[in-house]
Write a protein that holds these residues in place. Structure first.
Motif, mmCIF file in Angstrom:
data_model
loop_
_atom_site.group_PDB
_atom_site.id
_atom_site.type_symbol
_atom_site.label_atom_id
_atom_site.label_comp_id
_atom_site.label_asym_id
_atom_site.label_seq_id
_atom_site.Cartn_x
_atom_site.Cartn_y
_atom_site.Cartn_z
ATOM 1 N N SER A 86 72.191 18.013 132.387
ATOM 2 C CA SER A 86 70.946 17.510 132.971
ATOM 3 C C SER A 86 70.612 18.309 134.222
ATOM 4 C CB SER A 86 71.050 16.020 133.277
ATOM 5 O OG SER A 86 72.205 15.764 134.016
ATOM 6 N N GLY A 87 69.324 18.508 134.432
ATOM 7 C CA GLY A 87 68.880 19.357 135.539
ATOM 8 C C GLY A 87 68.893 20.829 135.167
ATOM 9 N N GLY A 88 69.117 21.133 133.909
ATOM 10 C CA GLY A 88 69.211 22.524 133.476
ATOM 11 C C GLY A 88 67.874 23.172 133.192
ATOM 12 N N GLY A 89 66.803 22.387 133.250
ATOM 13 C CA GLY A 89 65.470 22.957 133.052
ATOM 14 C C GLY A 89 64.906 22.776 131.661
ATOM 15 N N LYS A 90 65.640 22.086 130.781
ATOM 16 C CA LYS A 90 65.167 21.993 129.407
ATOM 17 C C LYS A 90 63.908 21.138 129.265
ATOM 18 C CE LYS A 90 69.029 18.825 128.414
ATOM 19 N NZ LYS A 90 69.117 18.322 129.775
ATOM 20 N N THR A 91 63.877 20.011 130.001
ATOM 21 C CA THR A 91 62.677 19.175 129.924
ATOM 22 C C THR A 91 61.468 19.897 130.514
ATOM 23 O OG1 THR A 91 63.939 17.127 129.947
ATOM 24 C CG2 THR A 91 61.674 16.987 130.687
ATOM 25 N N THR A 92 61.702 20.675 131.577
ATOM 26 C CA THR A 92 60.603 21.438 132.181
ATOM 27 C C THR A 92 60.035 22.433 131.177
ATOM 28 O OG1 THR A 92 61.754 21.216 134.275
ATOM 29 C CG2 THR A 92 59.965 22.794 134.203
ATOM 30 N N VAL A 93 60.921 23.083 130.413
ATOM 31 C CA VAL A 93 60.457 24.025 129.397
ATOM 32 C C VAL A 93 59.601 23.300 128.367
ATOM 33 C CG1 VAL A 93 61.206 25.453 127.457
ATOM 34 C CG2 VAL A 93 62.324 25.685 129.685
ATOM 35 N N LEU A 94 60.075 22.134 127.932
ATOM 36 C CA LEU A 94 59.339 21.357 126.937
ATOM 37 C C LEU A 94 57.958 20.979 127.478
ATOM 38 C CD1 LEU A 94 60.347 20.290 124.135
ATOM 39 C CD2 LEU A 94 60.447 18.047 125.194
ATOM 40 N N ARG A 95 57.936 20.544 128.742
ATOM 41 C CA ARG A 95 56.672 20.116 129.343
ATOM 42 C C ARG A 95 55.720 21.297 129.545
ATOM 43 N NH1 ARG A 95 56.369 15.139 131.907
ATOM 44 N NH2 ARG A 95 55.109 16.029 133.565
ATOM 45 N N MET A 96 56.277 22.493 129.774
ATOM 46 C CA MET A 96 55.411 23.663 129.912
ATOM 47 C C MET A 96 54.792 24.033 128.570
ATOM 48 S SD MET A 96 57.023 26.186 132.779
ATOM 49 C CE MET A 96 58.703 26.256 132.216
ATOM 50 N N ILE A 97 55.575 23.895 127.499
ATOM 51 C CA ILE A 97 55.028 24.193 126.176
ATOM 52 C C ILE A 97 53.901 23.204 125.871
ATOM 53 C CG2 ILE A 97 55.533 24.280 123.705
ATOM 54 C CD1 ILE A 97 58.428 25.070 124.504
ATOM 55 N N ALA A 98 54.090 21.946 126.299
ATOM 56 C CA ALA A 98 53.081 20.935 126.034
ATOM 57 C C ALA A 98 51.838 21.115 126.891
ATOM 58 C CB ALA A 98 53.667 19.545 126.292
ATOM 59 N N GLY A 99 52.012 21.791 128.041
ATOM 60 C CA GLY A 99 50.875 21.920 128.944
ATOM 61 C C GLY A 99 50.870 20.865 130.022
ATOM 62 N N LEU A 100 51.969 20.131 130.128
ATOM 63 C CA LEU A 100 52.072 19.112 131.179
ATOM 64 C C LEU A 100 52.548 19.720 132.490
ATOM 65 C CD1 LEU A 100 53.668 16.303 129.008
ATOM 66 C CD2 LEU A 100 51.354 16.317 129.924
ATOM 67 N N GLU A 101 53.118 20.907 132.402
ATOM 68 C CA GLU A 101 53.452 21.676 133.605
ATOM 69 C C GLU A 101 52.852 23.065 133.423
ATOM 70 O OE1 GLU A 101 54.892 20.309 136.072
ATOM 71 O OE2 GLU A 101 56.189 18.827 135.148
ATOM 72 N N VAL A 102 52.547 23.702 134.539
ATOM 73 C CA VAL A 102 52.018 25.055 134.474
ATOM 74 C C VAL A 102 53.118 26.017 134.906
ATOM 75 C CG1 VAL A 102 50.202 26.573 135.277
ATOM 76 C CG2 VAL A 102 49.787 24.129 135.081
ATOM 77 N N PRO A 103 53.450 27.037 134.079
ATOM 78 C CA PRO A 103 54.505 27.971 134.483
ATOM 79 C C PRO A 103 54.075 28.773 135.704
ATOM 80 C CG PRO A 103 53.643 28.528 132.295
ATOM 81 C CD PRO A 103 52.896 27.332 132.763
ATOM 82 N N THR A 104 55.051 29.083 136.561
ATOM 83 C CA THR A 104 54.758 29.918 137.723
ATOM 84 C C THR A 104 54.571 31.369 137.282
ATOM 85 O OG1 THR A 104 56.356 28.482 138.814
ATOM 86 C CG2 THR A 104 55.491 30.291 140.113
ATOM 87 N N GLU A 105 55.377 31.776 136.301
ATOM 88 C CA GLU A 105 55.272 33.135 135.769
ATOM 89 C C GLU A 105 55.472 33.091 134.272
ATOM 90 O OE1 GLU A 105 58.269 35.560 137.672
ATOM 91 O OE2 GLU A 105 57.366 35.006 139.612
ATOM 92 N N GLY A 106 54.997 34.131 133.592
ATOM 93 C CA GLY A 106 55.271 34.264 132.174
ATOM 94 C C GLY A 106 54.163 33.708 131.298
ATOM 95 N N GLU A 107 54.334 33.925 129.990
ATOM 96 C CA GLU A 107 53.312 33.500 129.042
ATOM 97 C C GLU A 107 53.907 32.652 127.940
ATOM 98 O OE1 GLU A 107 51.765 37.376 128.066
ATOM 99 O OE2 GLU A 107 49.839 36.852 128.997
ATOM 100 N N ILE A 108 53.121 31.688 127.506
ATOM 101 C CA ILE A 108 53.523 30.843 126.386
ATOM 102 C C ILE A 108 52.534 31.072 125.248
ATOM 103 C CG2 ILE A 108 53.816 28.473 125.578
ATOM 104 C CD1 ILE A 108 54.482 27.735 128.492
ATOM 105 N N PHE A 109 53.068 31.324 124.049
ATOM 106 C CA PHE A 109 52.209 31.507 122.885
ATOM 107 C C PHE A 109 52.448 30.362 121.914
ATOM 108 C CE2 PHE A 109 53.149 35.624 124.638
ATOM 109 C CZ PHE A 109 51.984 36.374 124.497
ATOM 110 N N ILE A 110 51.380 29.850 121.355
ATOM 111 C CA ILE A 110 51.520 28.939 120.222
ATOM 112 C C ILE A 110 50.737 29.559 119.080
ATOM 113 C CG2 ILE A 110 51.005 26.648 119.287
ATOM 114 C CD1 ILE A 110 51.451 25.510 122.064
#
Lengths: 274, 299, 366
Positions: free
Chosen positions: C37-61
């Protein structure tokens, strides 16, 4: 009253006894006294006094203005509660503390200062007078005073509810394609509604009984700005006790009904809690 | 609880695109709410002091130093002191039996305690006129024994008592309920008597809330107008409290500067009440944070 | 590619929650995001969903950059850890929400909701409110709500976190089953490695905001790319060794020095199944006492203690245990069949150098 003392703590009978005694002396006997006194007068006479033209006009003014003021409070209160509970901004804590100002400020002072401000020569009244709006000594003045007095109710009823809203439910709505307005209407508003209604009912109850601030701002002119509590005072000043009692009885019964509905509302609003 | 705290942190720290208001909408909502609060709350407050000092400090001090004003302050002090003392005693006893015990009719009792909140102050005053007034139930008897309640201090205290009746009890009941009974039981199992338990365990755990209830009760008692107006003969220097004095001065007997000068006293009281409330809430929260910082199992 | 992350970082203030993460997921895959826990996995999931905005990088769907797309526009299904059901709506209205947002006709909504209620085996609950449902039922409603609009991807945050152990197992099987039926690209977050191994086609392992490894359950178990993964997925015996007289040693145990100079240190790890045990003291190289035997069903876990107090964990099938005539407390001989170098002179090793090392046979005379 039977007691199930599972806690094993002492003092139940003593404290309950004192509570009932004190409640009896301060609340129950005086309230009961009014009903007994009313029952001693002929019903027709009371009805005539409670329902004459002047009284009807006073009720209309009281309930109409209270309804408008409580509605303003419901809308503005929801908006202020949202801002105070959801957003972080400089001055938020001071604004939050100030919400209780109408609770803490004696109504006579509120009435005095509002009357001066909205006087046609006052700071705010002069601006309104330029628009042809007269506040002091009219029904608008009553609404103004009642809105001021009732402001904290909706805000304070809503704040804990907004703070406990599940943010994830809003995110879920967004992930399902709902825009903010739609989410507010379908997800947030239904969750807030019972608390808004409770705050509205409390503001309304307070407004119906309010006397101090209104008398300063709107005066006590029959048919124009005389609210029901002011009518009671007028009757008393003319030593017309039966008239005062008749109108008071109407107000008392109404406030009991309002209290009951607030209690039912609170029970109803807890139904979605886990 | 911790989940709420965490998600609230999330709300303020993370940008949640699409699941919260647009920044401009948010700014507009904040700005308009603050403007509204400023106009409806701050401007009237500032106005009280402005009007009082409009003609300078001397007229202000003269208005406050007026003999009748001083008497009004003393009358207000007496009514407030007696109502706070009596309602505090009631609040302490009522909250104990209601919060710590289960019994039939509790909901009804709670509703009755709330009743004075929803009764018009004018009606409250009238209730005592009906009981003790010249035409009232006990009027002839009181007259015969030369006891004055209505149009005198006892009536004013009674009316104030009614209006401020629920404040302390209403503040304490939920607090005591949330505390449960475990601490008291623990104290008694350690040999404490009922009184010792109450003074050393129960009261300290609700002290801030108790103080807040007393503050509210006092503010309302000092500021009550309608109820006292009905039962007072309204004679300057005799049966005039501070709010009544403001009313009488404003009617033209003393001019509006004098009315506002006296009003600053009550406005100041309101500010002190608010400041104390904010401080007490802060203390209460500190206590809660300390309590929740005790080691506990997660989940 | 259904989902692709390129160089994604997310910082909250000065705290880096996710750092330079890249991976891609093929159409129709069932992938687990796993880590402490605290490893960043939920943040990654939320970024894919669009609930968080990444500071850097690109997400493709599906090949499209979605960084600037709002959560509403992404057409993803998201199942929250606490389910986040709408408390003031019935089960029917909850499931219908996404479709009514899109203004679908009533008849179509009713049909789709009926279909989902049946698929998720919650028929008859449509008039209930969330507070009237059990944990497992709530989860099914949350999933039904998320898939009702036929999203491109289904994202689940700790889907089995809030239910009890028995229901958990049932729900795992059921998620696999559901994935087979819906054929929708699914990404779920879990902290339970067993769950990830059992359910998913591929596993993405995170720790402290870094992607540690991505691969099939078999790959991450058998070919862990580093010590963290090796230790996180499955049980690993780890030894700290010091090179003395040309051999890397830890108490009685000796291994080749792997080029480390005299006095240098290295660390190695081995799986319990790589430890061979025999009651015949001459069979293998080392001696130990069989300190504990744990029965885990078909498999047994053995704990060996050498004379110097070193504890070695081993695993074996029940039949082998019986066939060999082992029992708790007896003296045994053992050897480590294969191991993996984890670090040399304090430097963690990459994939190529840490390949599985076979131990030369005892008979070869080492």
């Amino acid at each position: 009253m039977s007691q199930r003392n599972r806690s094993g703590l002492p003092g139940f009978h003593l404290t309950l006894g004192y509570t009932l005694l004190y409640l009896g002396i301060i609340v129950i006997i005086p309230v009961g006294g009014l009903f007994v006194r009313a029952a001693q007068s002929p019903f027709q006479e009371l009805w005539r006094l409670a329902m004459n033209d002047k009284a009807i006009a006073a009720y209309q003014l009281t309930f109409g203005c209270s309804l408008i003021a409580a509605s303003i409070n419901a809308v503005v209160g929801t908006w202020i509660a949202w801002v105070l509970s959801r957003y972080e901004f400089p001055g938020r804590r001071i604004a939050d503390a100030l919400i209780d100002f109408p609770f803490a400020l004696p109504t006579a002072v509120a009435g005095l200062t509002l009357a001066k401000l909205f006087d046609p020569h006052g700071w705010l009244g002069s601006a309104l007078a330029a628009l042809g709006i007269q506040v002091v000594l009219t029904a608008k003045g009553i609404i103004l005073a009642l809105t001021f007095v009732g402001l904290p109710f909706v805000v304070r009823a809503l704040q804990p509810v907004i703070e406990q809203l599940e943010l994830e439910a809003e995110e879920a709505a967004a992930s399902l394609g709902a825009h903010r307005g739609y989410t507010f209407r379908r997800v947030i508003a239904p969750a807030l509604f019972p608390a808004i209604l409770t705050g509205f009912a409390m503001a309304f109850a307070r407004a119906v009984g309010e006397y101090g601030s209104v008398i300063f701002v709107a005066g006590n002119k029959p048919y124009v700005s005389q609210i029901a509590p002011a009518l009671i005072v007028s009757y008393l000043e003319n030593f017309e006790y039966d008239g005062a009692i008749a109108v008071a009885l109407v107000l008392l019964i109404l406030s009991m009904l309002l209290l009951l509905s607030v209690n039912l509302l609170e029970r109803w609003s807890s139904r979605f809690l886990r | 609880m911790s989940a709420i705290v965490r998600s609230r942190l999330a709300a303020t720290k993370k940008s949640r695109r699409g699941s919260e208001e647009h920044p401009w909408a948010r700014r507009a909502l904040i700005a308009s709410a603050m403007v509204f609060l400023f106009v409806i709350l701050v401007v009237p407050l500032v106005n009280v002091f402005f009007q009082a000092l409009e003609t300078g400090v001397m007229p202000y001090l003269r208005a406050l130093g007026d003999a009748n004003t001083v008497t009004a302050i003393a009358m207000t002090g007496m009514t407030a002191l007696s109502s706070v003392a009596l309602n505090l005693a009631f609040g302490l006893t009522a909250s104990w039996c209601i919060a710590k015990f289960q019994f039939k009719g509790k909901a009804l009792l709670l509703t009755l305690i709330d009743l004075p909140f929803s009764v018009s102050p004018v009606v409250a005053g009238l209730l005592y006129v009906v009981l003790f007034g010249r035409q009232g139930f006990f009027g002839p008897w009181l007259d015969a024994h030369d006891i004055h309640i209505i149009f005198a201090l006892p009536g004013m205290i009674l009316a104030t008592l009614f209006v401020t009746f629920p404040f302390v009890a209403r503040e304490l009941i939920p607090l005591l309920e949330s505390e449960g009974t475990e601490q008291e039981q623990a104290a008694m199992s350690l040999g404490a008597t009922g009184w010792q338990t109450y003074w050393r365990v129960t009261l300290p755990s609700v002290k801030w809330g108790l103080l807040y209830g007393v503050m509210l009760c006092n503010a309302r008692a000092m500021g009550e107008f309608g109820a006292v107006y009905v039962v007072s003969s309204n004679i300057a220097g005799k049966t005039e409290t501070v709010p009544l004095r403001i009313f009488n001065l404003d009617l033209g007997l003393g001019g509006h500067v004098a009315a506002f000068a006296v009003a600053t006293l009550l406005a100041f009281l309101a500010l002190v009440t608010l400041a104390l409330k904010t401080w007490l809430e802060h203390r209460q929260n500190q206590d809660l944070i300390l309590a929740s910082a005790l080691p506990k199992h997660e989940h | 590619m259904s989902i692709e992350l390129k160089g994604i970082s997310k910082r909250f203030g000065t705290v880096a929650a996710v750092e330079n993460v890249s991976f891609s997921i093929a159409e129709g895959e069932l992938v687990a995001l796993i880590g402490p826990s605290g490893g960043g996995k939920t943040t990654v999931l939320r970024m894919i969903a669009g609930l968080e905005v990444p500071t850097e990088g690109e997400i493709f769907i599906r090949g499209e950059v979605v960084n600037d797309q709002s959560v509403q526009a992404r057409n993803i299904g998201f199942v929250f850890q606490g389910y986040a059901l709408f408390k003031t709506m019935s089960v029917f209205d909850n499931i219908a929400f996404g479709m009514s947002v899109r203004g679908r006709p009533k008849a179509e909504i009713a049909e789709r909701v009926g279909e989902l209620l049946k698929l998720l085996q919650i028929e008859g609950l449509d008039r209930r409110y969330p507070h009237q449902l059990s944990g497992g039922q709530r989860q099914r409603v949350a999933i039904a709500r998320a898939v009702a609009t036929k999203p491109l991807v289904l994202l689940l945050d700790e889907p089995f976190g809030a239910v009890d152990a028995k229901v958990r197992q049932e729900l795992r099987d059921w998620l696999v089953d559901l994935h087979d039926k819906l054929k929708i690209t699914t990404l779920f977050v879990t902290h339970d490695q067993e769950e990830a191994m059992e359910v998913s086609n591929r596993i993405v392992i995170f720790s402290r905001g870094h992607l540690e490894q991505i691969g099939t359950p078999r790959e991450v178990y058998e070919e862990p790319s580093n010590e963290f993964v090796a230790g996180f997925i499955g049980v690993l015996n780890v030894l700290e060794l010091k090179v003395q007289q040309g051999m890397a040693r830890c108490q009685e145990l000796a291994f080749p020095a792997h080029g480390v100079a005299e006095g240098g240190v290295l660390r190695l790890g081995f799986r319990p199944y790589a430890v061979q045990v025999s009651p015949d003291l001459a069979t293998y190289r080392y001696r130990a006492r069989l300190k504990h035997v744990y029965f885990l069903g078909v498999q047994l876990r053995l704990e060996l203690e050498t004379a110097s107090g070193l504890i070695i964990r081993s695993r074996m099938a029940k039949e082998d245990f019986r066939r060999l005539g082992l029992s708790q407390g007896i003296e045994v001989s053992f050897q480590i069949r294969e191991y993996r170098l984890l670090a040399r002179d304090g430097e963690p090793l990459g994939q190529e150098v840490s390949a599985l090392q076979s131990v030369p046979n005892f008979a070869d005379g080492i």
